[in-house]
Scaffold this motif. Structure first.
Motif, mmCIF file in Angstrom:
data_model
loop_
_atom_site.group_PDB
_atom_site.id
_atom_site.type_symbol
_atom_site.label_atom_id
_atom_site.label_comp_id
_atom_site.label_asym_id
_atom_site.label_seq_id
_atom_site.Cartn_x
_atom_site.Cartn_y
_atom_site.Cartn_z
ATOM 1 N N TRP A 76 -21.273 -2.231 7.201
ATOM 2 C CA TRP A 76 -20.902 -1.651 5.904
ATOM 3 C C TRP A 76 -19.385 -1.502 5.807
ATOM 4 N N ARG A 77 -18.764 -0.993 6.891
ATOM 5 C CA ARG A 77 -17.314 -0.801 6.883
ATOM 6 C C ARG A 77 -16.582 -2.113 6.673
ATOM 7 N N ASP A 78 -17.002 -3.139 7.424
ATOM 8 C CA ASP A 78 -16.274 -4.404 7.371
ATOM 9 C C ASP A 78 -16.367 -5.064 6.000
ATOM 10 N N GLU A 79 -17.454 -4.803 5.274
ATOM 11 C CA GLU A 79 -17.558 -5.323 3.916
ATOM 12 C C GLU A 79 -16.484 -4.733 3.000
ATOM 13 N N LEU A 80 -15.998 -3.552 3.358
ATOM 14 C CA LEU A 80 -15.012 -2.841 2.532
ATOM 15 C C LEU A 80 -13.582 -3.003 3.035
ATOM 16 N N LEU A 81 -13.420 -3.628 4.202
ATOM 17 C CA LEU A 81 -12.095 -3.754 4.811
ATOM 18 C C LEU A 81 -11.335 -4.913 4.179
ATOM 19 N N VAL A 82 -10.618 -4.614 3.137
ATOM 20 C CA VAL A 82 -9.860 -5.625 2.405
ATOM 21 C C VAL A 82 -8.413 -5.179 2.278
ATOM 22 N N ALA A 83 -7.550 -6.115 1.948
ATOM 23 C CA ALA A 83 -6.158 -5.772 1.682
ATOM 24 C C ALA A 83 -6.091 -4.868 0.459
ATOM 25 N N ARG A 84 -5.192 -3.902 0.496
ATOM 26 C CA ARG A 84 -5.041 -3.023 -0.654
ATOM 27 C C ARG A 84 -4.429 -3.779 -1.839
ATOM 28 N N PRO A 85 -4.727 -3.339 -3.055
ATOM 29 C CA PRO A 85 -4.186 -4.032 -4.234
ATOM 30 C C PRO A 85 -2.672 -4.177 -4.168
ATOM 31 N N GLY A 86 -2.206 -5.386 -4.374
ATOM 32 C CA GLY A 86 -0.779 -5.666 -4.395
ATOM 33 C C GLY A 86 -0.166 -5.940 -3.042
ATOM 34 N N ALA A 87 -0.933 -5.804 -1.952
ATOM 35 C CA ALA A 87 -0.345 -5.946 -0.618
ATOM 36 C C ALA A 87 0.205 -7.350 -0.382
#
Length: 230
Positions: A76-87
């Motif tokens: 579940w965590r890894d599905e949400l581990l994305v670059a933050r907007p604008g990074a």
């Protein structure tokens, strides 16, 4: 050469939000609600990553296969581990403008490189990666930032730090580095007033504008780089 120094967890990668949401899902699976106040206090103090298994075990009150629970939570965590907007755009702008780049983090090197790879961000973008290692005190101590300045041969007045939490802001300011706070869903609950500027996202203002206002040397201007980005 002026430099931009980035925190990692919660700043470039939205790991703090991913961690919170995945643990809330675990608690909900067992019919309980995560103690958000406890989670925030642990995060604000820099004691993360928060792993509130003992608290949940007390609530459940019966044997649980915690290894299986953790396997599900990591998915579940890894599905949400994305670059933050604008990074990604922020990093690209910093390179175009001629800044040297560094990551300054309490996280271990393997985690940083793994998460950069999963987000499609090349580690080669950064001249320096300062991470959790023996001999460098964790933030809020300034040691990691001072190490980055030494490796980059950059004066504190020519460096700009981007942080998402009070612990990181204190570390940057203790190293006499100007700091921009960019809170995430978790750290937006905290007092970030020690930063020189607070922005809602990395995309909120052009880097050239922020650097021009805060850095001793202003914005370095675009300079040509070799094909490997250096």
């Amino acid at each position: 050469m002026p430099a931009v120094l980035y925190d990692f967890d919660g700043l470039l990668i939205d790991s703090e939000t991913a961690g919170l949401l995945s643990w809330q899902r675990v608690y909900a699976e067992f019919g309980h609600e995560l103690d958000l106040a406890h989670w925030l206090s642990e995060t604000e103090a820099g004691r993360g990553p928060c792993m509130p298994t003992e608290r949940l075990a007390e609530l459940v009150g019966k044997p649980v296969d915690w290894e299986a629970v953790e396997r599900r939570r990591i998915v579940w965590r890894d599905e949400l581990l994305v670059a933050r907007p604008g990074a990604e755009d922020h990093l690209a702008e910093a390179r175009r403008l001629g800044f040297d780049l560094a990551i300054v983090s309490n996280a271990p090197d393997w985690w940083i490189r793994q998460r950069l790879d999963s987000a499609g961000i090349a580690p080669e973008l950064f001249e320096v990666i300062i991470c959790k290692t023996e001999g460098i005190a964790r933030k809020p101590a300034p040691d990691a930032y001072l190490a980055a300045l030494r490796e980059l041969e950059c004066a504190a007045g020519d460096a700009l730090a981007f942080e998402d939490s009070p612990v990181g802001i204190r570390a940057a300011r203790a190293a006499r580095i100007r700091c921009v706070a960019v809170p995430n869903m978790v750290t937006a609950h905290f007092d970030l007033s020690a930063a020189d500027v607070t922005l809602p996202s990395l995309a909120a203002r052009p880097l050239a504008e922020v650097a021009g206002a805060l850095l001793t040397a202003g914005c370095p201007g675009v300079r040509e780089r070799s094909p490997d980005g250096r």
